[in-house]
Design a protein around this motif. Sequence first.
Motif, PDB file in Angstrom:
ATOM      1  N   HIS A 154       0.842  -1.199   0.000  1.00  0.00           N
ATOM      2  CA  HIS A 154       0.000   0.000   0.000  1.00  0.00           C
ATOM      3  C   HIS A 154       0.874   1.245   0.000  1.00  0.00           C
ATOM      4  CE1 HIS A 154      -3.618   2.240   2.075  1.00  0.00           C
ATOM      5  NE2 HIS A 154      -3.528   2.505   0.788  1.00  0.00           N
ATOM      6  N   ILE A 155       0.656   2.101  -0.991  1.00  0.00           N
ATOM      7  CA  ILE A 155       1.277   3.420  -1.026  1.00  0.00           C
ATOM      8  C   ILE A 155       0.226   4.438  -0.608  1.00  0.00           C
ATOM      9  CG2 ILE A 155       2.339   5.191  -2.469  1.00  0.00           C
ATOM     10  CD1 ILE A 155       3.343   2.954  -4.305  1.00  0.00           C
ATOM     11  N   ALA A 198      -2.399   4.090  -9.343  1.00  0.00           N
ATOM     12  CA  ALA A 198      -3.272   2.980  -8.970  1.00  0.00           C
ATOM     13  C   ALA A 198      -3.556   2.089 -10.181  1.00  0.00           C
ATOM     14  CB  ALA A 198      -4.586   3.510  -8.388  1.00  0.00           C
ATOM     15  N   GLN A 199      -3.681   2.710 -11.338  1.00  0.00           N
ATOM     16  CA  GLN A 199      -3.890   1.938 -12.560  1.00  0.00           C
ATOM     17  C   GLN A 199      -2.595   1.280 -13.016  1.00  0.00           C
ATOM     18  OE1 GLN A 199      -6.868   1.400 -14.121  1.00  0.00           O
ATOM     19  NE2 GLN A 199      -7.733   2.414 -12.320  1.00  0.00           N
ATOM     20  N   SER A 229      -1.656  -1.223  -4.106  1.00  0.00           N
ATOM     21  CA  SER A 229      -2.712  -0.227  -4.001  1.00  0.00           C
ATOM     22  C   SER A 229      -2.108   1.148  -3.728  1.00  0.00           C
ATOM     23  CB  SER A 229      -3.693  -0.582  -2.876  1.00  0.00           C
ATOM     24  OG  SER A 229      -4.326  -1.824  -3.129  1.00  0.00           O
ATOM     25  N   VAL A 230      -2.742   2.170  -4.293  1.00  0.00           N
ATOM     26  CA  VAL A 230      -2.268   3.544  -4.107  1.00  0.00           C
ATOM     27  C   VAL A 230      -3.465   4.423  -3.772  1.00  0.00           C
ATOM     28  CG1 VAL A 230      -0.895   5.431  -5.059  1.00  0.00           C
ATOM     29  CG2 VAL A 230      -0.564   3.093  -5.915  1.00  0.00           C
ATOM     30  N   PHE A 263     -10.108   0.471  -0.523  1.00  0.00           N
ATOM     31  CA  PHE A 263      -9.947   1.550  -1.497  1.00  0.00           C
ATOM     32  C   PHE A 263      -8.713   1.331  -2.367  1.00  0.00           C
ATOM     33  CE2 PHE A 263     -11.810   3.490   2.348  1.00  0.00           C
ATOM     34  CZ  PHE A 263     -13.006   3.983   1.827  1.00  0.00           C
ATOM     35  N   ASN A 264      -8.793   1.838  -3.593  1.00  0.00           N
ATOM     36  CA  ASN A 264      -7.620   1.899  -4.463  1.00  0.00           C
ATOM     37  C   ASN A 264      -7.832   3.023  -5.464  1.00  0.00           C
ATOM     38  OD1 ASN A 264      -5.107   1.240  -5.556  1.00  0.00           O
ATOM     39  ND2 ASN A 264      -5.999  -0.149  -7.052  1.00  0.00           N
ATOM     40  N   GLY A 265      -6.809   3.855  -5.622  1.00  0.00           N
ATOM     41  CA  GLY A 265      -6.898   4.962  -6.553  1.00  0.00           C
ATOM     42  C   GLY A 265      -7.827   6.070  -6.094  1.00  0.00           C
TER      43      GLY A 265
END
Length: 234
Positions: free
Chosen positions: A131-132, A168-169, A177-178, A222-224
């Motif tokens: 995770h970022i 994220a993409q 994940s970002v 969550f992501n992006g």
Amino acid sequence: MNIIITGASSGVGFEAVIELALSNKHKIIALARSQDKLTRLLEIAKGLNPDCILYPIAFDIVHDVYNDLQQFVKAHFDGKVDVLINNAGALINKPFTQLGQLDFVDMLQSNFLGHVRMIQAMVPSIVAGGHIVNIGSMGGFTGSSKFAGLSAYSASKAALHTLTECLAQELAEQQISVNCLALGSAQTEMLENAFPNYQSPVMAFEMGKYVADFALTGHKFFNGKILPVALTTT
């Protein structure tokens, strides 16, 4: 978990490290430019949890060379990073007509390009499921209230928000994940310098705990995402 956090010498970053250091489940690399403040951070963390594994390292994300940091990660984290929290940043409060190009350069370097360098350096070490977390601002959040004097700061944070969505993409195939937390005000040294007469309803330790908790679990949901963390739209 193996965790790296920048901007760890004060404010929300400092408090996030303290929260993470309360658990013996984590190894933490805490980065900031001030060695004195990092030494104080280690003293407090060890006072609360003598068994915590915390490596305070004086490091400038904008200007320093990353090779030594990468080698440190390889040696102390076995080359594996679970969480990267990009919290470092700076703020200039100055009317737009008084801002010089170097003011904008400073904001972009501190609040955007430094994080670009950190992410590029650490992505090869971030594990699948990692995770970022980028620490943005309501000042750069679309549709939020804006403050006079913060155009350079807010623009640099908006750039970080967009980078989050792009990464994220781009990192999806690596299962990284970002997310970005667009923080509202918290009672920190940076806030006091920018707005000396303003008292935030949120204390730095409260926001630090939120950031720490989100970094550990937020990617499950969550992501992006650019997530506003504020009591109001400001």
